[in-house]
Design an enzyme around this catalytic site. Structure first.
Site, PDB file in Angstrom:
ATOM      1  N   ARG A   1      30.045  18.338  13.836  1.00  0.00           N
ATOM      2  CA  ARG A   1      30.048  19.220  12.669  1.00  0.00           C
ATOM      3  C   ARG A   1      29.235  20.479  12.975  1.00  0.00           C
ATOM      4  NH1 ARG A   1      26.713  18.809   7.097  1.00  0.00           N
ATOM      5  NH2 ARG A   1      27.941  20.355   5.975  1.00  0.00           N
TER       6      ARG A   1
ATOM      7  N   HIS B   1      30.058  23.688   2.721  1.00  0.00           N
ATOM      8  CA  HIS B   1      30.636  22.424   2.225  1.00  0.00           C
ATOM      9  C   HIS B   1      32.164  22.418   2.364  1.00  0.00           C
ATOM     10  CE1 HIS B   1      27.094  22.274  -0.840  1.00  0.00           C
ATOM     11  NE2 HIS B   1      26.758  21.566   0.225  1.00  0.00           N
TER      12      HIS B   1
ATOM     13  N   ARG C   1      17.383  25.583  -4.405  1.00  0.00           N
ATOM     14  CA  ARG C   1      17.888  26.949  -4.179  1.00  0.00           C
ATOM     15  C   ARG C   1      18.220  27.627  -5.500  1.00  0.00           C
ATOM     16  NH1 ARG C   1      22.404  25.164   0.028  1.00  0.00           N
ATOM     17  NH2 ARG C   1      21.183  23.340   0.603  1.00  0.00           N
TER      18      ARG C   1
ATOM     19  N   GLU D   1      33.144  13.617   4.396  1.00  0.00           N
ATOM     20  CA  GLU D   1      33.218  14.708   5.375  1.00  0.00           C
ATOM     21  C   GLU D   1      33.446  14.174   6.787  1.00  0.00           C
ATOM     22  OE1 GLU D   1      29.611  15.825   3.290  1.00  0.00           O
ATOM     23  OE2 GLU D   1      30.038  17.911   3.807  1.00  0.00           O
TER      24      GLU D   1
ATOM     25  N   ASN E   1      26.735  14.637  13.370  1.00  0.00           N
ATOM     26  CA  ASN E   1      26.246  15.721  12.518  1.00  0.00           C
ATOM     27  C   ASN E   1      24.756  15.889  12.842  1.00  0.00           C
ATOM     28  OD1 ASN E   1      25.514  17.468  10.506  1.00  0.00           O
ATOM     29  ND2 ASN E   1      26.087  16.127   8.802  1.00  0.00           N
TER      30      ASN E   1
END
Ligand code: AMP
Length: 399
Positions: free
Chosen positions: A91, A181, A242, A385, A7
């Protein structure tokens, strides 16, 4: 069979070497500060032992060489040679409409990605592609697969992924909801079905990935039908830094008032807003909770806003799903923060969602946390993940 999951970001390269027989990580770690001063590799092996290697790491190739050195090291490595790595899974955050399904990596694919998908995740995709190039250079004969996070959301119906903008901006710029996600939502929805002893095709689920970035998805009979993140990961819940959902008129209004450029506005919404912006304390919810407990009203407001919006998404997804069998909590906050889980579920008794406060004390472990008489199950499922990427990689390479 060992699969290495990579990743890569702009200045970091995370890795995990997974033994697919047991589906456990044999080693994992992160090269931090690639191309910057003070680069370091933090490596964990044998389930917990740790080592840190401080070394000048100029680029992703140097970072990947360092990773290979660590996992094959006689002292803290877990394999003796790279030939023991059967495949590599990479990823990718968002491949637009061009890359959706997992794909076997070739030089041609890398070139197409460079030309066509950088803009869909400008902060993430360039680093991911540099990671792919580094691995191809060092291990050209090892099969590699790119797993795109947005794959799980390819089943969204058009009325859920389209925005109320003139249709030509969808055709011309591919402006639509992509979500984010997805690998996490997919993993926890499959795992929740497993621990419920049911097939995904028989379940309606709402998965809540609550971390520094947060998103909620509606999963009907094994397929995602809606998700809170949109064209970019800015939409939806209030997150660490955010803003999440806004009246879009605020954007142009503020740009005028504060004389901000598009890039400045983008940073403002992505890096200075959310929990950090409202509380003025931190983007990390642990700090914000401490401040709230000490009487800081803005810190408490930020937490209340996070919970309230999550509750509203759950309600709207129950409508979209026509009911829900289980609500799943995952990621840093979802797995560990009992107060937030309680605050989100409070007052939903009439909708068949009832938390058990004692069971809710669980942290970072799989557990049912609903009351016995709750119509809907509430489950904590730690996300994984990397394992999901490794499984997808194995499926493609095996095929
Ligand atoms: P993530 O992005 O999934 O790493 O989640 C980061 C968020 O999860 C931060 O707001 C943290 O406050 C929270 N978090 C992570 N680990 C823990 C923990 N062990 N206990 C409480 N909160 C945590």
């Amino acid at each position: 069979m060992n699969i290495l999951v990579i990743n890569a970001g702009s200045s970091s390269l995370k890795y995990q070497l997974i033994d697919m027989t047991t589906e456990t990580a044999r080693a994992k770690g992160n090269v931090e500060r690639i191309g910057l001063e003070g680069s370091v590799l933090k490596h964990q092996y044998n389930g917990g032992d740790k080592v840190e290697i401080q070394e000048d790491v100029q680029d992703h190739l140097a970072a990947f060489k360092l990773v290979i050195r660590a996992i094959t090291d006689p002292e803290y490595g877990v394999i003796s040679d790279i030939s023991e790595i059967s495949a590599i899974g990479h990823r990718m955050v968002n491949g637009g409409e061009r890359f959706i399904d997992p794909v076997l990596l070739t030089d041609e694919i890398i070139e197409t990605m460079k030309a066509e998908v950088i803009e869909f995740a400008p902060l993430h995709n360039p680093g991911a592609i540099m990671g792919m190039e580094a691995c191809r250079k060092l291990m050209p004969d090892t099969p590699m697969v790119v797993v795109v996070d947005t794959e799980f959301f390819k089943t969204l119906p058009d009325y859920a992924y389209m925005y109320g903008l003139p249709y030509d901006v969808y055709e011309q710029y591919k402006i639509r909801r992509y979500g984010a996600h997805g690998t996490s939502h997919k993993y926890v929805s499959l795992r929740a079905a497993e621990i419920m002893g049911k097939a995904p095709k028989d379940l309606k689920l709402i998965t809540c990935h609550l971390g520094n970035g947060s998103s909620i998805s509606a999963v009907k009979y094994g397929k995602a039908i809606d998700t809170s993140m949109g064209f970019t990961p800015l939409e939806g819940l209030i997150m660490g830094t955010r803003s999440g959902d806004l009246d879009p008129a605020i954007v142009t209004y503020l740009m005028e008032k504060k004389s901000m450029s598009p890039a400045e506005m983008n940073d403002y919404l992505n890096k200075e807003s959310g929990i950090l912006g409202v509380s003025g304390v931190s983007s990390d919810l642990r700090d914000v909770e401490d401040a709230a407990n000490a009487g800081n009203k803005r810190a408490q407001l930020a937490i209340n806003m996070l919970c309230y919006r999550a509750k509203k998404y759950i309600g709207s997804y129950m409508a979209a799903l026509d009911g829900v069998d289980a609500i799943i909590f995952t990621a840093g906050i979802g797995e560990n923060n009992a107060t937030v889980r309680k605050c989100i579920c409070d007052g939903l008794d009439n909708m068949g969602i009832k938390l058990d406060e004692t069971k809710n004390k669980v942290r970072g472990k799989e557990a049912f946390i609903n009351a016995d008489d709750s119509r809907t199950k509430i489950i904590v499922v730690p996300t994984n993940e990397e394992l999901m990427i490794a499984r997808e990689t194995k499926a493609i390479v095996g095929a």
